[in-house]
Design a protein around this motif. Structure first.
Motif, PDB file in Angstrom:
ATOM      1  N   ALA A 352       0.827  -1.207   0.000  1.00 13.99           N
ATOM      2  CA  ALA A 352       0.000   0.000   0.000  1.00 13.99           C
ATOM      3  C   ALA A 352       0.860   1.255   0.000  1.00 13.99           C
ATOM      4  CB  ALA A 352      -0.926  -0.017   1.214  1.00 13.99           C
ATOM      5  N   LEU A 353       1.909   1.284   0.839  1.00 13.64           N
ATOM      6  CA  LEU A 353       2.783   2.457   0.904  1.00 13.64           C
ATOM      7  C   LEU A 353       3.489   2.696  -0.428  1.00 13.64           C
ATOM      8  CD1 LEU A 353       4.340   1.928   4.467  1.00 13.64           C
ATOM      9  CD2 LEU A 353       2.729   3.742   3.790  1.00 13.64           C
ATOM     10  N   THR A 354       3.953   1.629  -1.048  1.00 13.59           N
ATOM     11  CA  THR A 354       4.646   1.758  -2.328  1.00 13.59           C
ATOM     12  C   THR A 354       3.701   2.337  -3.385  1.00 13.59           C
ATOM     13  OG1 THR A 354       6.081  -0.109  -1.817  1.00 13.59           O
ATOM     14  CG2 THR A 354       5.859   0.499  -4.135  1.00 13.59           C
ATOM     15  N   HIS A 355       2.480   1.817  -3.428  1.00 15.22           N
ATOM     16  CA  HIS A 355       1.514   2.318  -4.415  1.00 15.22           C
ATOM     17  C   HIS A 355       1.194   3.793  -4.167  1.00 15.22           C
ATOM     18  CE1 HIS A 355      -2.426   2.914  -6.370  1.00 15.22           C
ATOM     19  NE2 HIS A 355      -2.031   1.972  -7.218  1.00 15.22           N
ATOM     20  N   GLU A 382      -5.237   0.969   6.125  1.00 15.35           N
ATOM     21  CA  GLU A 382      -5.613   2.383   6.257  1.00 15.35           C
ATOM     22  C   GLU A 382      -4.477   3.134   6.945  1.00 15.35           C
ATOM     23  OE1 GLU A 382      -9.301   2.769   8.279  1.00 15.35           O
ATOM     24  OE2 GLU A 382     -10.378   1.361   6.977  1.00 15.35           O
ATOM     25  N   PHE A 383      -4.178   4.327   6.435  1.00 14.21           N
ATOM     26  CA  PHE A 383      -3.149   5.157   7.087  1.00 14.21           C
ATOM     27  C   PHE A 383      -3.322   6.608   6.638  1.00 14.21           C
ATOM     28  CE2 PHE A 383      -1.380   3.524   3.156  1.00 14.21           C
ATOM     29  CZ  PHE A 383      -0.788   4.625   2.572  1.00 14.21           C
ATOM     30  N   GLU A 389      -5.776  10.939   3.758  1.00 10.45           N
ATOM     31  CA  GLU A 389      -6.169   9.637   4.287  1.00 10.45           C
ATOM     32  C   GLU A 389      -6.148   8.624   3.141  1.00 10.45           C
ATOM     33  OE1 GLU A 389      -9.636   9.131   6.667  1.00 10.45           O
ATOM     34  OE2 GLU A 389      -9.525  11.183   7.453  1.00 10.45           O
ATOM     35  N   TYR A 390      -5.577   7.439   3.385  1.00 10.53           N
ATOM     36  CA  TYR A 390      -5.460   6.402   2.364  1.00 10.53           C
ATOM     37  C   TYR A 390      -6.166   5.130   2.831  1.00 10.53           C
ATOM     38  CZ  TYR A 390      -1.671   9.330   0.522  1.00 10.53           C
ATOM     39  OH  TYR A 390      -0.932  10.372   0.019  1.00 10.53           O
ATOM     40  N   GLU A 391      -6.872   4.487   1.913  1.00  8.57           N
ATOM     41  CA  GLU A 391      -7.493   3.189   2.187  1.00  8.57           C
ATOM     42  C   GLU A 391      -7.168   2.245   1.027  1.00  8.57           C
ATOM     43  OE1 GLU A 391     -11.664   3.532   2.804  1.00  8.57           O
ATOM     44  OE2 GLU A 391     -11.468   4.908   4.522  1.00  8.57           O
ATOM     45  N   TYR A 392      -6.668   1.064   1.374  1.00  4.34           N
ATOM     46  CA  TYR A 392      -6.273   0.089   0.349  1.00  4.34           C
ATOM     47  C   TYR A 392      -6.882  -1.278   0.659  1.00  4.34           C
ATOM     48  CZ  TYR A 392      -2.807   3.014  -2.004  1.00  4.34           C
ATOM     49  OH  TYR A 392      -2.196   3.995  -2.737  1.00  4.34           O
ATOM     50  N   VAL A 393      -7.191  -2.009  -0.435  1.00  2.17           N
ATOM     51  CA  VAL A 393      -7.546  -3.419  -0.330  1.00  2.17           C
ATOM     52  C   VAL A 393      -6.494  -4.187  -1.115  1.00  2.17           C
ATOM     53  CG1 VAL A 393      -9.249  -5.213  -0.826  1.00  2.17           C
ATOM     54  CG2 VAL A 393     -10.010  -2.922  -0.125  1.00  2.17           C
ATOM     55  N   ILE A 394      -5.729  -5.015  -0.411  1.00  5.99           N
ATOM     56  CA  ILE A 394      -4.594  -5.732  -0.997  1.00  5.99           C
ATOM     57  C   ILE A 394      -4.892  -7.225  -1.044  1.00  5.99           C
ATOM     58  CG2 ILE A 394      -2.115  -6.187  -0.819  1.00  5.99           C
ATOM     59  CD1 ILE A 394      -2.738  -3.237  -1.227  1.00  5.99           C
ATOM     60  N   ASP A 405      -8.383   4.228  -2.226  1.00  3.95           N
ATOM     61  CA  ASP A 405      -9.067   5.519  -2.165  1.00  3.95           C
ATOM     62  C   ASP A 405      -8.215   6.480  -1.348  1.00  3.95           C
ATOM     63  OD1 ASP A 405     -11.321   7.277  -2.584  1.00  3.95           O
ATOM     64  OD2 ASP A 405     -11.756   7.013  -0.448  1.00  3.95           O
ATOM     65  N   MET A 406      -8.210   7.743  -1.750  1.00  8.63           N
ATOM     66  CA  MET A 406      -7.472   8.759  -0.996  1.00  8.63           C
ATOM     67  C   MET A 406      -8.292  10.046  -0.985  1.00  8.63           C
ATOM     68  SD  MET A 406      -4.423   9.492  -3.747  1.00  8.63           S
ATOM     69  CE  MET A 406      -3.828  10.938  -2.905  1.00  8.63           C
TER      70      MET A 406
END
Length: 410
Positions: A352-355, A382-383, A389-394, A405-406
């Motif tokens: 998620a951080l890399t993306h 989420e972070f 604000e970032y939300e990822y589904v990995i 989503d950001m």
């Protein structure tokens, strides 16, 4: 009595029954002498009647021949496709003239109908009902990802559209009654000799050939032959997603699953393959069960054949409870509790951080959770960083970013 006396007796009897009155008759005729009764001789009309009969016979013969030709002329071709492909050729009265199985799967569907011979002479709606019922009984329309396509080929477009609507409603009713969630696709097809040749060469219906050509129009690098082997459900998903590449197909997905679990087809009591080409990533879901009761579940990439996820459930193991335990009890410090083969929380966070292009030192309020979304294992990450604000589904097995989503941090 002598012969002479016998003759005298007979003569006397005859004289009494028919008296000799010639002179009396002539005298009475004399009184009417000069009176003529004209007699008209009617001409014989035998030839006239024969001519009329011949014309009538000719009329009946021509009319009967026309009726016979119309009754045996193909007015419409109705195709029913799932993976089995079946064509019904019907006359203008919507009676089946021929039922043609186009591939091996179709022969199996028509096995209890004399390979289609028993449907000759039946009304079209009756024949369609029988075929769709057999498809349901044979498991072709069980999953929500399955689809059936009804195609009508007819020079009379108004009749084609009417049949399309009538048959669509009929099939919808059959599937509803059988609690099937399969999709119903319908189309009308313009009669085309080149399309008919394509269909014949690849042992599919003209309706399926028309759908394959529409997909080729989206991506002409694909192969007609390979596309023709796919099910209607797969072709439907391809058309909806723009046909990005050639899927490996359900047969190949099953082969990969068998190789992965180390079982052969004859050792299994259950084999189910569902295509999910409209999901991200596109994949095949394969469920197997062997004679010991052990269940195997695999997700296989639809374009590369890579095994995305795998799960083995020994006999007697409660899969649902076990998955719930993972979801409820999992935390960042419990890496050992995650199901075998998943990437782990650290790798999900890194993906998620890399993306996002955010370094770990800049991120805060970090939250990583393992979740089972409708049977798919994912990490929800989420972070916050730099006022966002970032939300990822990995994907829990491949590190692929499925959703993100950001937005501005309030």
């Amino acid at each position: 009595m002598t012969n002479e006396k016998l003759e005298q007796c007979l003569a006397q009897a005859l004289e009494k029954t028919a008296p000799h009155d010639v002179d009396g008759v002539l005298s009475r005729c004399e009184k009417r002498k000069g009176t003529e009764i004209p007699m008209k001789t009617k001409p014989h009309s035998l030839k006239k009647w024969m001519a009329m009969a011949a014309c009538l016979a000719l009329l009946l013969l021509c009319g009967g021949g026309l009726f016979l030709r119309q009754a045996n002329a193909v007015a419409s071709v109705v195709s029913i496709d799932v993976n089995p492909s079946i064509e019904l050729r019907v006359n203008q009265n919507e009676k089946v003239l021929a039922c043609v199985p186009m591939n091996d799967d179709a022969h199996a569907i028509l096995a209890d109908m004399g390979d289609g011979e028993d449907l000759k002479g039946a009304k079209l709606d009756v024949a369609v009902n029988a075929i769709v019922g057999s498809l349901v009984r044979n498991g072709y329309l069980e999953s929500i990802s399955s689809a059936i396509m009804i195609s009508v080929e007819d020079r009379d477009q108004s009749r084609a559209h009417r049949l399309q609507q009538d048959l669509s409603a009929a099939v919808d009713g059959i599937l509803r009654d059988s609690a099937s969630q399969a999709s119903v696709l319908t189309q009308t097809v313009t009669q085309d000799t080149s399309l008919e040749k394509q269909a014949k060469d690849h042992h599919i219906s003209t309706g399926k050939a028309a759908l394959v050509n529409r997909i080729l129009a989206l991506n002409n690098s694909l192969s007609f032959e390979e596309l023709s082997r796919l099910s209607i459900g797969e072709l439907k998903d391809l058309a909806e997603t723009g046909a990005p590449a050639m899927p490996i197909g359900m047969e190949r997905a099953l082969e990969i699953a068998l190789l992965t679990c180390g079982q052969s087809a004859d050792q299994l009591t259950k084999q189910e393959v569902d295509a999910e080409l409209d999901e991200v990533p596109a994949h095949y879901e394969v469920e197997l069960e062997d004679r010991s009761g052990t269940e195997y579940e695999y997700r296989i990439d639809a374009y590369t054949g890579a095994v995305l996820t795998s799960y083995v459930e020994p006999d007697g193991h409660d899969d649902a409870d076990d998955h719930d335990d993972h979801d409820d009890d999992y935390d960042d410090d419990d890496d050992d509790a995650q199901p075998t083969g998943q990437i782990g929380h650290a790798a999900a966070k890194a993906a998620a951080l890399t993306h996002a292009g955010v370094s770990e030192s800049r991120a805060y309020d970090m939250d990583v959770e393992l979740d089972d979304e409708d049977g798919r294992w994912v990490y929800e990450v989420e972070f916050k960083a730099d006022g966002m604000e970032y939300e990822y589904v990995i994907d829990a097995y491949t590190s692929a970013v499925l959703e993100y989503d950001m937005e501005q941090d309030d």
